[in-house]
Design an enzyme around this catalytic site. Structure first.
Site, PDB file in Angstrom:
ATOM      1  N   GLY A   1     -21.735-117.572  -5.619  1.00 31.38           N
ATOM      2  CA  GLY A   1     -21.357-116.980  -4.347  1.00 31.38           C
ATOM      3  C   GLY A   1     -21.032-118.042  -3.313  1.00 31.38           C
ATOM      4  O   GLY A   1     -19.920-118.579  -3.261  1.00 31.38           O
TER       5      GLY A   1
ATOM      6  N   CYS B   1     -28.070-105.380  -2.128  1.00 34.84           N
ATOM      7  CA  CYS B   1     -27.753-105.742  -0.746  1.00 34.84           C
ATOM      8  C   CYS B   1     -28.993-105.605   0.132  1.00 34.84           C
ATOM      9  O   CYS B   1     -29.645-104.560   0.145  1.00 34.84           O
ATOM     10  CB  CYS B   1     -26.622-104.882  -0.189  1.00 34.84           C
ATOM     11  SG  CYS B   1     -26.172-105.399   1.480  1.00 34.84           S
TER      12      CYS B   1
ATOM     13  N   PRO C   1     -19.711-111.115  -5.568  1.00 36.28           N
ATOM     14  CA  PRO C   1     -19.175-110.328  -4.446  1.00 36.28           C
ATOM     15  C   PRO C   1     -19.744-110.845  -3.131  1.00 36.28           C
ATOM     16  O   PRO C   1     -20.953-111.071  -3.025  1.00 36.28           O
ATOM     17  CB  PRO C   1     -19.702-108.913  -4.727  1.00 36.28           C
ATOM     18  CG  PRO C   1     -20.883-109.082  -5.627  1.00 36.28           C
ATOM     19  CD  PRO C   1     -20.660-110.349  -6.400  1.00 36.28           C
ATOM     20  N   MET C   2     -18.895-111.047  -2.134  1.00 43.72           N
ATOM     21  CA  MET C   2     -19.378-111.467  -0.812  1.00 43.72           C
ATOM     22  C   MET C   2     -18.558-110.776   0.270  1.00 43.72           C
ATOM     23  O   MET C   2     -17.359-111.042   0.426  1.00 43.72           O
ATOM     24  CB  MET C   2     -19.270-112.977  -0.647  1.00 43.72           C
ATOM     25  CG  MET C   2     -20.381-113.739  -1.360  1.00 43.72           C
ATOM     26  SD  MET C   2     -20.230-115.514  -1.095  1.00 43.72           S
ATOM     27  CE  MET C   2     -18.781-115.862  -2.073  1.00 43.72           C
TER      28      MET C   2
HETATM   29  C1  LIG Z   1     -21.759-113.537   3.221  1.00 45.22           C
HETATM   30  C2  LIG Z   1     -22.313-112.875   1.977  1.00 45.22           C
HETATM   31  C3  LIG Z   1     -21.891-111.596   1.641  1.00 45.22           C
HETATM   32  C4  LIG Z   1     -22.412-110.973   0.497  1.00 45.22           C
HETATM   33  N1  LIG Z   1     -21.939-109.734   0.163  1.00 45.22           N
HETATM   34  C5  LIG Z   1     -22.363-109.163  -1.002  1.00 45.22           C
HETATM   35  C6  LIG Z   1     -21.816-107.917  -1.445  1.00 45.22           C
HETATM   36  O1  LIG Z   1     -20.922-107.341  -0.819  1.00 45.22           O
HETATM   37  N2  LIG Z   1     -22.291-107.406  -2.605  1.00 45.22           N
HETATM   38  C7  LIG Z   1     -23.276-108.022  -3.347  1.00 45.22           C
HETATM   39  O2  LIG Z   1     -23.683-107.524  -4.403  1.00 45.22           O
HETATM   40  N3  LIG Z   1     -23.793-109.204  -2.956  1.00 45.22           N
HETATM   41  C8  LIG Z   1     -23.356-109.783  -1.818  1.00 45.22           C
HETATM   42  N4  LIG Z   1     -23.838-111.008  -1.469  1.00 45.22           N
HETATM   43  C9  LIG Z   1     -24.805-111.694  -2.359  1.00 45.22           C
HETATM   44  C10 LIG Z   1     -24.075-112.622  -3.330  1.00 45.22           C
HETATM   45  O3  LIG Z   1     -23.269-111.882  -4.223  1.00 45.22           O
HETATM   46  C11 LIG Z   1     -25.096-113.458  -4.152  1.00 45.22           C
HETATM   47  O4  LIG Z   1     -25.914-112.583  -4.881  1.00 45.22           O
HETATM   48  C12 LIG Z   1     -25.981-114.344  -3.291  1.00 45.22           C
HETATM   49  O5  LIG Z   1     -25.231-114.990  -2.273  1.00 45.22           O
HETATM   50  C13 LIG Z   1     -26.687-115.412  -4.132  1.00 45.22           C
HETATM   51  O6  LIG Z   1     -25.754-116.228  -4.814  1.00 45.22           O
HETATM   52  P1  LIG Z   1     -25.344-117.694  -4.268  1.00 45.22           P
HETATM   53  O7  LIG Z   1     -26.629-118.469  -4.082  1.00 45.22           O
HETATM   54  O8  LIG Z   1     -24.464-118.259  -5.336  1.00 45.22           O
HETATM   55  O9  LIG Z   1     -24.654-117.501  -2.959  1.00 45.22           O
HETATM   56  C14 LIG Z   1     -23.370-111.637  -0.317  1.00 45.22           C
HETATM   57  C15 LIG Z   1     -23.785-112.917   0.041  1.00 45.22           C
HETATM   58  C16 LIG Z   1     -23.277-113.550   1.166  1.00 45.22           C
HETATM   59  C17 LIG Z   1     -23.744-114.944   1.503  1.00 45.22           C
END
Ligand SMILES: Cc1cc2nc3c(=O)[nH]c(=O)nc-3n(C[C@H](O)[C@H](O)[C@H](O)COP(=O)(O)O)c2cc1C
Length: 312
Positions: free
Chosen positions: A222, A98, A14-15
């Protein structure tokens, strides 16, 4: 509580601001095994806030889809979950990760990590309110001195959740340092639930390696999926496949948001052409484009070689 039927082991994280309905469709078309909405306020749902409700619109093509809730009051979370269940997602996810101050300083999101017993009560309130499977997305603790995941995970299991996704950072780390995959593997080793590992996966190869070495049931991607939905199936697109995909994404955005979607598309556009030969000038022009027609025209000109320049 059943475990949802998920084919594949690479999942879109989720992002907020990125994993909207158009991008979730793109990710599924490229092999993401499951997708999540961005975090949605349980309070906003219960109050019937229009913008909040809009965040939960999805297309059948996105299934399996999890709708992610955040909140800090058990009765509000339960009521929100009941309403979400009527929308028919495959899963309801609770955000316990979050790190944004507006969410976690009030006690929601990663704020719940500070009190595992209370986090368990929130999870139990949600599992008790719906028949759908419920998952939770956590971080490994609040800060370096309180990595309490081995205390938290059994509470969530006892609460009847079906799946746990783990971002291997503390709340204090936000997005700095690196994800602790040893902690993720330790959770996968002790938990009876399927664990989804998450953090810093940058390529399809990375994803497969993390799956093998962590013992997780699945991994979640993500940031590296933005502008690169091929991370899910391991394909390497040619310039014309890339152009075609971006056009498809633009059409989906236009259909979902109308003309205002072009502004929301800019951050995707900047990422799609990242690292592509001769694309620097195209990227610059695309992120300033103010209509879908203009963006599609720019991409056509890129394909015709109009942006080629010796210094690129
Ligand atoms: C722009 C952005 C928005 C995010 N929004 C959420 C969210 O709404 N809910 C959530 O559980 N995690 C959110 N995350 C965290 C990501 O789901 C993930 O846990 C984190 O980016 C690490 O994974 P990655 O290294 O593959 O990006 C967000 C991350 C980013 C960068």
């Amino acid at each position: 509580m059943d475990t949802p039927d998920i084919a594949g082991r690479l999942i879109l994280a989720p992002m907020a601001g990125f994993t909207d309905s158009p991008y979730r469709r793109i990710a599924r078309r490229h092999g993401a095994a499951m997708v999540y909405t961005e975090l949605v306020s349980a309070e906003g749902i219960v109050r019937g806030n229009r913008k909040t409700l809009d965040l939960m619109r999805f297309h059948p093509e996105e299934r399996p889809i999890a709708i992610q809730l955040f909140g800090k009051e058990a009765d509000v979370m339960a009521e929100a979950a009941r309403r979400v269940e009527r929308l028919g997602p495959d899963l309801i996810d609770i955000n316990m990760g979050c790190s944004a101050p507006r969410v976690c300083s009030g006690g929601s999101g990663a704020g719940l990590l500070q009190n595992p017993a209370f986090a368990g009560e929130i999870a139990a309130a949600v599992t008790g309110a719906v028949r759908l499977p419920v998952s939770v997305k956590i971080r490994i603790g609040w800060d370096e001195s309180t990595k309490n995941y081995l205390e938290l995970v059994p509470r969530l299991e006892d609460a009847g959740v079906s799946l746990i996704a783990v971002h291997g950072r503390t709340r204090a780390q936000k997005y700095t340092g690196s994800a602790d995959w040893e902690a993720i593997a330790a959770i996968a080793a002790v938990s009876k639930l399927p664990i989804i590992g998450n953090g810093d996966i940058r390529s399809h190869r990375d994803a497969l390696d993390r799956l093998t070495t962590s013992g997780c049931a699945a991994v979640m991607i993500g940031r590296a999926a933005v502008g690169n939905p091929w991370i899910f199936n391991g394909a390497a697109p040619t310039a014309s496949e890339l152009a075609e995909e971006v056009r498809t994404h633009l059409r989906l955005m236009s259909g979902f948001y109308g003309e205002r979607g072009i502004v929301l598309m800019r951050k995707h556009l900047a990422r799609y052409f990242h690292g592509f030969r001769n694309a620097a000038r195209l990227r610059g022009a695309l992120v300033r484009s103010s209509s879908f027609d203009e963006a599609i025209d720019l991409i056509g000109r890129f394909e015709n070689g109009e942006f080629d320049s010796p210094e690129d």
